[in-house]
Design a protein around this motif. Structure first.
Motif, mmCIF file in Angstrom:
data_model
loop_
_atom_site.group_PDB
_atom_site.id
_atom_site.type_symbol
_atom_site.label_atom_id
_atom_site.label_comp_id
_atom_site.label_asym_id
_atom_site.label_seq_id
_atom_site.Cartn_x
_atom_site.Cartn_y
_atom_site.Cartn_z
ATOM 1 N N LEU A 167 -3.416 2.016 2.672
ATOM 2 C CA LEU A 167 -4.801 1.936 3.128
ATOM 3 C C LEU A 167 -4.955 2.532 4.521
ATOM 4 O O LEU A 167 -5.915 3.269 4.786
ATOM 5 N N PHE A 168 -4.019 2.223 5.413
ATOM 6 C CA PHE A 168 -4.079 2.766 6.765
ATOM 7 C C PHE A 168 -3.927 4.285 6.755
ATOM 8 O O PHE A 168 -4.609 4.994 7.488
ATOM 9 N N TRP A 169 -3.013 4.783 5.903
ATOM 10 C CA TRP A 169 -2.825 6.232 5.803
ATOM 11 C C TRP A 169 -4.106 6.879 5.275
ATOM 12 O O TRP A 169 -4.488 7.938 5.733
ATOM 13 N N GLY A 170 -4.744 6.213 4.300
ATOM 14 C CA GLY A 170 -5.976 6.741 3.725
ATOM 15 C C GLY A 170 -7.129 6.757 4.715
ATOM 16 O O GLY A 170 -8.057 7.563 4.594
ATOM 17 N N MET A 171 -7.067 5.880 5.730
ATOM 18 C CA MET A 171 -8.115 5.812 6.758
ATOM 19 C C MET A 171 -7.848 6.793 7.902
ATOM 20 O O MET A 171 -8.580 6.830 8.886
ATOM 21 N N GLY A 172 -6.780 7.580 7.778
ATOM 22 C CA GLY A 172 -6.503 8.580 8.801
ATOM 23 C C GLY A 172 -5.541 8.143 9.881
ATOM 24 O O GLY A 172 -5.413 8.808 10.919
ATOM 25 N N TYR A 173 -4.848 7.015 9.667
ATOM 26 C CA TYR A 173 -3.905 6.523 10.667
ATOM 27 C C TYR A 173 -2.461 6.871 10.303
ATOM 28 O O TYR A 173 -1.533 6.181 10.699
ATOM 29 N N GLY A 174 -2.278 7.930 9.556
ATOM 30 C CA GLY A 174 -0.939 8.347 9.156
ATOM 31 C C GLY A 174 -0.208 9.029 10.305
ATOM 32 O O GLY A 174 -0.770 9.269 11.375
ATOM 33 N N PRO A 175 1.064 9.372 10.095
ATOM 34 C CA PRO A 175 1.879 9.977 11.142
ATOM 35 C C PRO A 175 1.524 11.448 11.384
ATOM 36 O O PRO A 175 0.931 12.116 10.532
ATOM 37 N N LYS A 179 3.127 -2.485 1.211
ATOM 38 C CA LYS A 179 2.980 -1.098 0.771
ATOM 39 C C LYS A 179 1.510 -0.733 0.613
ATOM 40 O O LYS A 179 1.079 0.367 0.989
ATOM 41 N N VAL A 180 0.725 -1.654 0.071
ATOM 42 C CA VAL A 180 -0.705 -1.400 -0.134
ATOM 43 C C VAL A 180 -1.413 -1.260 1.206
ATOM 44 O O VAL A 180 -2.238 -0.352 1.401
ATOM 45 N N VAL A 181 -1.098 -2.140 2.151
ATOM 46 C CA VAL A 181 -1.711 -2.074 3.485
ATOM 47 C C VAL A 181 -1.366 -0.756 4.166
ATOM 48 O O VAL A 181 -2.222 -0.112 4.782
ATOM 49 N N THR A 182 -0.103 -0.330 4.032
ATOM 50 C CA THR A 182 0.320 0.945 4.612
ATOM 51 C C THR A 182 -0.471 2.111 4.010
ATOM 52 O O THR A 182 -0.943 2.994 4.726
ATOM 53 N N LEU A 219 8.679 -10.260 -3.458
ATOM 54 C CA LEU A 219 8.186 -9.063 -4.141
ATOM 55 C C LEU A 219 6.688 -8.875 -3.895
ATOM 56 O O LEU A 219 6.223 -7.752 -3.660
ATOM 57 N N VAL A 220 5.949 -9.976 -3.935
ATOM 58 C CA VAL A 220 4.509 -9.905 -3.665
ATOM 59 C C VAL A 220 4.260 -9.436 -2.232
ATOM 60 O O VAL A 220 3.387 -8.598 -1.973
ATOM 61 N N LEU A 221 5.054 -9.957 -1.284
ATOM 62 C CA LEU A 221 4.925 -9.565 0.114
ATOM 63 C C LEU A 221 5.223 -8.076 0.290
ATOM 64 O O LEU A 221 4.510 -7.367 1.002
ATOM 65 N N LEU A 222 6.257 -7.586 -0.388
ATOM 66 C CA LEU A 222 6.627 -6.181 -0.292
ATOM 67 C C LEU A 222 5.526 -5.277 -0.817
ATOM 68 O O LEU A 222 5.163 -4.273 -0.183
#
Length: 202
Positions: free
Chosen positions: A188-196, A183-186, A176-179
């Motif tokens: 963060l990447f979307w927030g940095m402009g690396y979204g689809p 999700k948090v890392v994903t 659960l912690v890994l999941l």
């Protein structure tokens, strides 16, 4: 062999885990190859669904991902699944010592991979993206994955059922912690402009 094990994990998981435990060391490369194949199911399905089928929310236009964007996301998802399997396998290997068991790293990684089988299979719904179907499928898949974990740990680790319950509970918590971390890392990447990249079909 892989299809036999897939069927066995749903039809008679206890006996199937006994069989996997006995075969793992004699077929290391074959089992690890199966892990790579199984983990590709969600990524391939999602790529097809995101680029060919698309999805819509309510009465809004149909939305698809650009092929380039979908390919990158599918590849990242695939490697994330592999990394998660390996991480959980290594954790199981490390934790096993606490319960007096000494399985090989390969056996623990293979166990981690096969226990997640329902999660791979439910990935097929990605071919036709639908929020309700995905949600229901995911809940069922997670529930059966947890069941396989509690059934399989005592057999793969060759420890008493009581210890297996505690061991499996520890694995669920770490999973659960890994999941959540993924999700948090994903996010963060979307927030940095690396979204689809999206395509809206009118």
């Amino acid at each position: 062999m892989i299809l036999n094990h897939l069927w066995g994990l749903f039809a008679h998981p206890r006996e199937e885990y006994d069989l996997i435990r006995k075969e793992t060391l004699a077929n290391k490369k074959l089992y690890l190859a199966h892990v790579l194949i199984l983990a590709a199911i969600p990524s391939i399905s999602s790529y097809y669904g995101a680029t060919q089928t698309g999805w819509s929310i309510g009465s809004l236009e149909q939305i698809k991902l650009t092929p380039e964007s979908a390919l990158i996301m599918a590849a990242l998802a695939y490697f994330a699944i592999i990394a998660g399997i390996v991480f959980m396998g290594l954790f199981i290997h490390w934790m096993a010592k606490t319960y007096g068991s000494s399985p090989s790293r390969t056996k623990c990684i293979v166990f981690s991979a096969y226990t997640a089988t329902p999660l791979y299979i439910v990935g097929i719904v990605g071919i036709y993206p639908n929020t309700a179907v995905s949600l229901i499928g995911s809940i069922i898949a997670i529930a059966y994955t947890v069941y396989l974990l509690y059934v399989g740990i005592p057999r793969m680790m060759k420890i008493p059922e009581e210890q297996g319950f505690l061991f499996a509970t520890s694995i669920v918590c770490v999973g659960l912690v890994l999941l959540v971390t993924m999700k948090v890392v994903t996010a963060l990447f979307w927030g940095m402009g690396y979204g689809p990249g999206f395509e809206i079909i009118g």
